[in-house]
Design a protein around this motif. Structure first.
Motif, mmCIF file in Angstrom:
data_model
loop_
_atom_site.group_PDB
_atom_site.id
_atom_site.type_symbol
_atom_site.label_atom_id
_atom_site.label_comp_id
_atom_site.label_asym_id
_atom_site.label_seq_id
_atom_site.Cartn_x
_atom_site.Cartn_y
_atom_site.Cartn_z
ATOM 1 N N LYS A 146 0.842 -1.193 0.000
ATOM 2 C CA LYS A 146 0.000 0.000 0.000
ATOM 3 C C LYS A 146 0.877 1.242 0.000
ATOM 4 N N ILE A 147 0.370 2.308 -0.611
ATOM 5 C CA ILE A 147 1.085 3.578 -0.684
ATOM 6 C C ILE A 147 0.352 4.596 0.178
ATOM 7 N N PHE A 148 1.105 5.217 1.099
ATOM 8 C CA PHE A 148 0.541 6.209 2.002
ATOM 9 C C PHE A 148 1.236 7.556 1.774
ATOM 10 N N PRO A 149 0.554 8.525 1.159
ATOM 11 C CA PRO A 149 1.169 9.844 0.967
ATOM 12 C C PRO A 149 1.538 10.460 2.314
ATOM 13 N N ILE A 150 2.697 11.067 2.385
ATOM 14 C CA ILE A 150 3.173 11.637 3.649
ATOM 15 C C ILE A 150 2.349 12.851 4.057
ATOM 16 N N ASP A 151 1.947 13.664 3.112
ATOM 17 C CA ASP A 151 1.218 14.882 3.427
ATOM 18 C C ASP A 151 -0.291 14.662 3.409
ATOM 19 N N LYS A 158 -6.686 5.242 -12.394
ATOM 20 C CA LYS A 158 -5.853 4.216 -12.991
ATOM 21 C C LYS A 158 -4.768 4.918 -13.792
ATOM 22 N N GLY A 159 -3.568 4.416 -13.718
ATOM 23 C CA GLY A 159 -2.495 5.044 -14.477
ATOM 24 C C GLY A 159 -1.165 4.373 -14.210
ATOM 25 N N LYS A 160 -0.174 4.761 -14.984
ATOM 26 C CA LYS A 160 1.170 4.236 -14.814
ATOM 27 C C LYS A 160 1.829 4.956 -13.644
ATOM 28 N N VAL A 161 2.674 4.237 -12.931
ATOM 29 C CA VAL A 161 3.411 4.842 -11.830
ATOM 30 C C VAL A 161 4.886 4.477 -11.944
ATOM 31 N N LEU A 162 5.712 5.304 -11.387
ATOM 32 C CA LEU A 162 7.134 5.053 -11.308
ATOM 33 C C LEU A 162 7.502 5.120 -9.831
ATOM 34 N N LEU A 163 7.915 4.012 -9.264
ATOM 35 C CA LEU A 163 8.261 3.967 -7.852
ATOM 36 C C LEU A 163 9.775 3.986 -7.688
ATOM 37 N N THR A 164 10.241 4.822 -6.787
ATOM 38 C CA THR A 164 11.647 4.862 -6.432
ATOM 39 C C THR A 164 11.718 4.622 -4.932
ATOM 40 N N PHE A 165 12.346 3.551 -4.529
ATOM 41 C CA PHE A 165 12.438 3.231 -3.118
ATOM 42 C C PHE A 165 13.692 3.852 -2.525
ATOM 43 N N LEU A 166 13.528 4.577 -1.427
ATOM 44 C CA LEU A 166 14.631 5.208 -0.722
ATOM 45 C C LEU A 166 14.914 4.424 0.553
ATOM 46 N N ASP A 167 16.148 4.483 1.022
ATOM 47 C CA ASP A 167 16.465 3.869 2.311
ATOM 48 C C ASP A 167 15.680 4.586 3.400
ATOM 49 N N ASP A 168 15.343 3.871 4.463
ATOM 50 C CA ASP A 168 14.604 4.488 5.563
ATOM 51 C C ASP A 168 15.344 5.690 6.132
ATOM 52 N N ALA A 169 16.667 5.632 6.179
ATOM 53 C CA ALA A 169 17.446 6.752 6.700
ATOM 54 C C ALA A 169 17.217 7.998 5.853
ATOM 55 N N GLU A 170 17.109 7.820 4.551
ATOM 56 C CA GLU A 170 16.889 8.964 3.671
ATOM 57 C C GLU A 170 15.508 9.564 3.891
ATOM 58 N N ILE A 171 14.514 8.744 4.143
ATOM 59 C CA ILE A 171 13.151 9.233 4.340
ATOM 60 C C ILE A 171 13.069 10.109 5.586
ATOM 61 N N SER A 172 13.731 9.700 6.661
ATOM 62 C CA SER A 172 13.647 10.474 7.892
ATOM 63 C C SER A 172 14.360 11.811 7.764
ATOM 64 N N GLU A 173 15.270 11.946 6.793
ATOM 65 C CA GLU A 173 15.994 13.197 6.606
ATOM 66 C C GLU A 173 15.212 14.195 5.761
ATOM 67 N N ILE A 174 14.166 13.745 5.097
ATOM 68 C CA ILE A 174 13.379 14.626 4.231
ATOM 69 C C ILE A 174 12.372 15.386 5.098
ATOM 70 N N PRO A 175 12.490 16.717 5.124
ATOM 71 C CA PRO A 175 11.536 17.464 5.952
ATOM 72 C C PRO A 175 10.150 17.437 5.320
ATOM 73 N N ALA A 176 9.154 17.324 6.142
ATOM 74 C CA ALA A 176 7.779 17.327 5.640
ATOM 75 C C ALA A 176 7.432 18.728 5.169
ATOM 76 N N ILE A 177 6.809 18.826 4.026
ATOM 77 C CA ILE A 177 6.363 20.112 3.490
ATOM 78 C C ILE A 177 4.903 19.953 3.085
ATOM 79 N N THR A 178 4.122 20.911 3.455
ATOM 80 C CA THR A 178 2.692 20.812 3.193
ATOM 81 C C THR A 178 2.367 21.398 1.816
ATOM 82 N N THR A 179 1.215 21.036 1.332
ATOM 83 C CA THR A 179 0.738 21.563 0.060
ATOM 84 C C THR A 179 0.605 23.076 0.141
ATOM 85 N N GLN A 180 0.181 23.587 1.278
ATOM 86 C CA GLN A 180 0.026 25.033 1.462
ATOM 87 C C GLN A 180 1.364 25.740 1.317
#
Length: 75
Positions: free
Chosen positions: A13-18, A26-48
């Protein structure tokens, strides 16, 4: 046209962070998997926060389309 979102993939399952809603049925997707360490370093940014930059290039003194092309060519 494409749209990129930051999300977590968990057990098929895919859970959007924001908590952004995915409106594509329905559509094509391109998934890029990042290491967990990289995910925690990405600051959350809101749509606003992103939307406050909408239209910024309209007041740009140069041709904004040409400027975007030059930036892309640098990559």
């Amino acid at each position: 046209m494409y749209k990129a979102i930051l999300a977590i993939y968990d057990n098929g399952k895919i859970f959007p962070i924001d908590n952004e809603k995915i409106t594509v049925k329905k559509g094509k997707v391109l998934l890029t998997f990042l290491d967990d360490a990289e995910i925690s370093e990405i600051p959350a940014i809101t749509t606003q926060e992103i939307l406050k930059f909408k239209g910024t290039l309209k007041s740009f003194p140069e041709d904004s389309l040409q400027f975007q092309r030059e930036i892309r060519n640098e990559w």
